[in-house]
Design a protein around this motif. Structure first.
Motif, short mmCIF file in Angstrom:
data_model
loop_
_atom_site.label_atom_id
_atom_site.label_comp_id
_atom_site.label_asym_id
_atom_site.label_seq_id
_atom_site.Cartn_x
_atom_site.Cartn_y
_atom_site.Cartn_z
N LEU A 95 -3.13 -15.05 -33.36
CA LEU A 95 -2.63 -15.47 -32.15
C LEU A 95 -3.05 -17.06 -31.85
O LEU A 95 -4.16 -17.26 -32.16
CB LEU A 95 -3.15 -14.44 -31.04
N LEU A 150 2.85 -12.46 -23.95
CA LEU A 150 1.94 -12.28 -25.14
C LEU A 150 2.58 -11.34 -26.19
O LEU A 150 2.81 -11.71 -27.33
CB LEU A 150 0.67 -11.27 -24.49
N TYR A 170 0.06 -16.50 -17.93
CA TYR A 170 0.82 -15.71 -18.90
C TYR A 170 0.83 -14.40 -18.71
O TYR A 170 0.01 -13.96 -18.00
CB TYR A 170 -0.12 -16.06 -20.28
N LEU A 206 -2.08 -12.07 -17.83
CA LEU A 206 -3.17 -11.50 -18.76
C LEU A 206 -4.35 -11.87 -17.96
O LEU A 206 -5.61 -11.12 -18.52
CB LEU A 206 -2.88 -12.64 -20.03
#
Length: 91
Positions: free
Chosen positions: A60, A78, A73, A33
């Motif tokens: 989130l 995600l 991540y 990410l």
């Protein structure tokens, strides 16, 4: 909702957002990410987050979004968080 479909949907949403600003970029499930964030400006990042939250009817977690630079991540992580948050909304 299967994990594969969530990953595919998230990749498609990110790909569309990134393609608006950059040349052809390949976004995969294992794309960090952090790398996605570097392709977008701050407004686009907020738009992406809001789009995901609205589309899936979730919020989130702040720790996911606030620590993207510190922790590796990925898009798949995600998608996993989105799937878990969506499942919790249903129960």
């Amino acid at each position: 909702m299967s994990m594969l479909s969530v990953v595919g949907q998230v990749i498609e949403i990110i790909q569309h957002k990134v393609t608006d600003t950059a040349n052809e970029v390949s976004i995969l499930a294992d794309t960090p990410l952090r790398d996605v964030w570097l392709m977008l400006d701050s407004v686009q990042i907020v738009e992406l987050i809001v789009q995901l939250e609205v589309q899936y009817g979730i919020s989130l977690p702040d720790e996911l979004l606030g620590n993207v630079d510190n922790i590796e991540y990925t898009v798949a992580i995600l998608a996993d968080v989105i799937e878990k948050e969506t499942s919790e909304q249903l129960t």
